[in-house]
Design an enzyme around this catalytic site. Structure first.
Site, PDB file in Angstrom:
ATOM      1  N   ARG A   1      41.250  20.649 102.597  1.00  0.00           N
ATOM      2  CA  ARG A   1      39.943  20.925 103.231  1.00  0.00           C
ATOM      3  C   ARG A   1      38.766  20.659 102.275  1.00  0.00           C
ATOM      4  NH1 ARG A   1      41.075  24.435 107.511  1.00  0.00           N
ATOM      5  NH2 ARG A   1      39.126  23.754 108.463  1.00  0.00           N
ATOM      6  N   PRO A   2      38.685  19.457 101.711  1.00  0.00           N
ATOM      7  CA  PRO A   2      37.575  19.165 100.777  1.00  0.00           C
ATOM      8  C   PRO A   2      36.218  19.194 101.491  1.00  0.00           C
ATOM      9  CG  PRO A   2      38.744  17.161 101.326  1.00  0.00           C
ATOM     10  CD  PRO A   2      39.535  18.268 101.946  1.00  0.00           C
TER      11      PRO A   2
ATOM     12  N   ASP B   1      33.654  17.096 100.147  1.00  0.00           N
ATOM     13  CA  ASP B   1      32.940  15.997  99.466  1.00  0.00           C
ATOM     14  C   ASP B   1      31.928  15.298 100.377  1.00  0.00           C
ATOM     15  OD1 ASP B   1      35.611  15.204 100.588  1.00  0.00           O
ATOM     16  OD2 ASP B   1      34.711  13.232 100.356  1.00  0.00           O
TER      17      ASP B   1
ATOM     18  N   ARG C   1      41.590  35.872 114.158  1.00  0.00           N
ATOM     19  CA  ARG C   1      40.416  35.105 113.738  1.00  0.00           C
ATOM     20  C   ARG C   1      39.860  34.279 114.881  1.00  0.00           C
ATOM     21  NH1 ARG C   1      41.066  32.038 108.181  1.00  0.00           N
ATOM     22  NH2 ARG C   1      38.905  31.727 108.776  1.00  0.00           N
TER      23      ARG C   1
HETATM   24  C1  EPZ Z   1      36.627  22.104 111.995  1.00  0.00           C
HETATM   25  O1  EPZ Z   1      37.080  22.230 110.661  1.00  0.00           O
HETATM   26  C2  EPZ Z   1      37.222  23.275 112.747  1.00  0.00           C
HETATM   27  N1  EPZ Z   1      36.744  24.535 112.185  1.00  0.00           N
HETATM   28  C3  EPZ Z   1      38.748  23.231 112.672  1.00  0.00           C
HETATM   29  O2  EPZ Z   1      39.248  24.294 113.486  1.00  0.00           O
HETATM   30  C4  EPZ Z   1      39.226  21.904 113.258  1.00  0.00           C
HETATM   31  O3  EPZ Z   1      40.630  21.825 113.117  1.00  0.00           O
HETATM   32  C5  EPZ Z   1      38.553  20.737 112.514  1.00  0.00           C
HETATM   33  O4  EPZ Z   1      37.110  20.878 112.572  1.00  0.00           O
HETATM   34  C6  EPZ Z   1      38.921  19.393 113.128  1.00  0.00           C
HETATM   35  O5  EPZ Z   1      38.559  19.358 114.462  1.00  0.00           O
HETATM   36  C7  EPZ Z   1      35.529  24.998 112.581  1.00  0.00           C
HETATM   37  O6  EPZ Z   1      34.828  24.373 113.354  1.00  0.00           O
HETATM   38  C8  EPZ Z   1      35.089  26.304 111.992  1.00  0.00           C
HETATM   39  P1  EPZ Z   1      36.678  18.447 109.426  1.00  0.00           P
HETATM   40  P2  EPZ Z   1      36.413  21.291 109.498  1.00  0.00           P
HETATM   41  O7  EPZ Z   1      35.615  18.499 108.387  1.00  0.00           O
HETATM   42  O8  EPZ Z   1      34.976  21.099 109.767  1.00  0.00           O
HETATM   43  C9  EPZ Z   1      38.586  15.756 105.995  1.00  0.00           C
HETATM   44  C10 EPZ Z   1      40.559  26.141 114.009  1.00  0.00           C
HETATM   45  O9  EPZ Z   1      41.786  26.227 114.174  1.00  0.00           O
HETATM   46  N2  EPZ Z   1      37.347  16.036 105.246  1.00  0.00           N
HETATM   47  O10 EPZ Z   1      36.378  17.784 110.716  1.00  0.00           O
HETATM   48  O11 EPZ Z   1      36.820  21.850 108.179  1.00  0.00           O
HETATM   49  C11 EPZ Z   1      39.449  16.990 106.140  1.00  0.00           C
HETATM   50  O12 EPZ Z   1      40.304  17.151 105.021  1.00  0.00           O
HETATM   51  C12 EPZ Z   1      40.004  25.335 112.860  1.00  0.00           C
HETATM   52  O13 EPZ Z   1      39.705  26.660 114.779  1.00  0.00           O
HETATM   53  C13 EPZ Z   1      37.157  15.442 104.010  1.00  0.00           C
HETATM   54  O14 EPZ Z   1      38.012  14.705 103.515  1.00  0.00           O
HETATM   55  O15 EPZ Z   1      37.204  19.929 109.729  1.00  0.00           O
HETATM   56  C14 EPZ Z   1      40.237  16.686 107.385  1.00  0.00           C
HETATM   57  O16 EPZ Z   1      41.327  15.863 107.046  1.00  0.00           O
HETATM   58  C15 EPZ Z   1      41.104  24.839 111.932  1.00  0.00           C
HETATM   59  N3  EPZ Z   1      35.995  15.698 103.330  1.00  0.00           N
HETATM   60  C16 EPZ Z   1      39.265  15.868 108.240  1.00  0.00           C
HETATM   61  O17 EPZ Z   1      38.246  15.411 107.328  1.00  0.00           O
HETATM   62  C17 EPZ Z   1      35.012  16.505 103.847  1.00  0.00           C
HETATM   63  O18 EPZ Z   1      33.958  16.691 103.178  1.00  0.00           O
HETATM   64  C18 EPZ Z   1      38.604  16.659 109.350  1.00  0.00           C
HETATM   65  O19 EPZ Z   1      37.997  17.796 108.769  1.00  0.00           O
HETATM   66  C19 EPZ Z   1      35.242  17.106 105.117  1.00  0.00           C
HETATM   67  C20 EPZ Z   1      36.404  16.856 105.800  1.00  0.00           C
END
Ligand code: EPZ
Length: 416
Positions: free
Chosen positions: A120-121, A123, A395
């Site tokens: 969960r980076p 970056d 949660r």
């Molecule tokens: C949101 O998380 C949701 N959480 C997650 O829901 C959901 O699974 C996720 O979006 C994907 O839809 C909330 O809204 C509070 P992302 P988020 O940034 O924002 C990579 C639940 O069960 N990434 O879209 O953290 C990351 O590693 C939760 O309700 C980077 O590499 O997800 C992942 O592989 C769990 N760098 C992908 O992007 C970054 O800076 C998607 O992550 C950010 C993300």
């Protein structure tokens, strides 16, 4: 710690009210840091993460309180620090970074650690804010950020990140000039956040598409806003109807936002239809296997992957699940196998061979949606299933045992 004790085998029938969306309410609450006037947010679900956010907002000087599914917000003198002991319990706390930089020009936010489903980076959040003029240092596990006034610019994300899009959307609302977010995430929760910000006077267009334009304004004013219903909670209960062979009417249920989920569940044999009083979901016979690849919206949501896998465990034939968003989101597999499921995992792909019946067993929740998957399996299994560590479940699901009991489930919460 509490556990849920479930005696399976009862087809669920009746009506369930869908609560407000956790993943829309969280960014909307953090965006209140941007406001210079009070506001009221309605249809906020009564969840642990919501109360954690309220605690954090009060520490940041944005005083608010929760009452009857409403949050009343009274902005005050802001403090730029989000402490580790709060951030570590809820990764979404990083969403205070953009608003604090935008309002105060500085922020000290604990770097959110990883979690059960992946590293969960953040970056992309930092890259975008740096392009807007912020500079960051990492010190002792904290992100120290500061800037003069953030300036509008073009930000192109390496991947459609929900949190990254939300952080930049909030920061850009009060920045100088125009910000264009490219390869932005298109999730409905982002649209809800943008609609709230526009209700407060922000100038945002393109939300829901991969290019969002924000013209910075000088201040945001009072608004009264109702959070959208929770599409993942709704999807979870649709699966509950299918896996127990029942029929559920989901009131205040999003439908368009669940298109990819509805399409997949219909291909497995479920009947799902929108009616004037809610979404009707019923099982019309044995489930058929299907294949799923999780994708950013409008693709099949990763937050529904564990739930549909529970249904696949009892479908006729072999299903293939590919988890393309998170690197470790199969924590429910070993627990489902303790209940008799036949699943083989290879990298980001799981092969599920349907069995005739699952059997109840003590199982361990590991993250929010894995917990939901185990509850669903327990509702269908022969015998008793104990789902432990259900603080994960609390949660994201409001009073899940009460909602399920009301439609016939034999489920109770027990203190361990
Ligand atoms: C949101 O998380 C949701 N959480 C997650 O829901 C959901 O699974 C996720 O979006 C994907 O839809 C909330 O809204 C509070 P992302 P988020 O940034 O924002 C990579 C639940 O069960 N990434 O879209 O953290 C990351 O590693 C939760 O309700 C980077 O590499 O997800 C992942 O592989 C769990 N760098 C992908 O992007 C970054 O800076 C998607 O992550 C950010 C993300």
């Amino acid at each position: 710690m509490d556990k849920l004790v479930i005696e399976g085998g009862v087809p669920l029938t009746g009506g369930i009210d869908i609560s407000g969306s956790k993943n829309a309410a969280l960014p909307i609450l953090f965006s209140c840091i941007l406001l210079s006037e009070s506001c009221t947010i309605n249809n906020v679900p009564n969840l642990r993460d919501i109360h954690t956010t309220i605690r954090l907002l009060n520490m940041l000087g944005c005083s608010c309180f929760y009452e009857e599914h409403c949050v009343h917000v009274q902005p005050g003198a802001l403090v730029p620090e989000a402490p580790y002991d709060l951030v570590r319990t809820m990764r979404a706390s990083v969403l205070c970074l953009g608003p604090l930089l935008s309002r105060l020009g500085k922020a000290r936010v604990a770097l959110p650690g990883g979690c059960a489903i992946g590293a969960r980076p953040v970056d992309q959040h930092l890259k975008g804010l740096e392009l807007m003029g912020a500079s960051f240092q990492l010190e002792g596990g904290y992100i120290l950020g500061h800037c003069r006034r953030l300036k509008g610019t073009h930000v192109s994300f390496d991947m459609p990140t929900v949190g990254g899009t939300e952080n930049l959307l909030m920061a850009a609302s009060l920045a100088e000039g125009e910000t264009v977010l490219e390869n932005a995430a298109r999730e409905p929760e982002i649209v809800d956040l943008a609609n709230f910000l526009c209700a407060c006077g922000a100038n945002i267009t393109g939300h829901g598409t991969s290019v969002i334009r924000i013209q910075g304004v000088t201040s945001l004013h009072h608004a009264q806003y109702a959070v959208m219903p929770d599409r993942i909670e709704a999807g979870t209960f649709i699966v509950a109807a299918g896996i127990t062979g029942g029929e559920l009417l989901l009131r205040n249920c999003p439908f368009h936002e669940l298109e990819a989920v509805v399409r997949k569940l219909r291909s497995m044999g479920m009947e799902i239809s929108a009616t004037p009083v809610g979404v009707l979901a019923r099982c019309t016979g044995p489930m058929r296997a299907t294949d799923v690849r999780t994708q950013p919206f409008p693709g099949f949501p990763t937050d529904m992957q564990a739930q549909i896998m529970a249904l696949m465990c009892l479908a006729e034939g072999a299903s293939v699940v590919e988890e393309s968003i998170f690197e470790n989101r199969f924590m429910h597999v070993l627990e489902l196998m303790r209940m008799g499921a036949q699943i083989k995992v290879s990298g980001h792909t799981a092969m599920v061979r349907g069995v005739r019946q699952l059997t109840g067993a003590p199982v361990m929740a590991s993250d929010l949606r894995a917990s939901a998957s185990l509850v669903l399996a327990g509702l269908a299994a022969r015998g008793v299933t104990d789902v432990r560590r259900i603080y994960h479940l609390d949660r994201g699901y409001e009073q899940i045992e009460h909602k399920l009991t009301a439609v016939g489930a034999r489920i109770r919460r027990v203190q361990e």
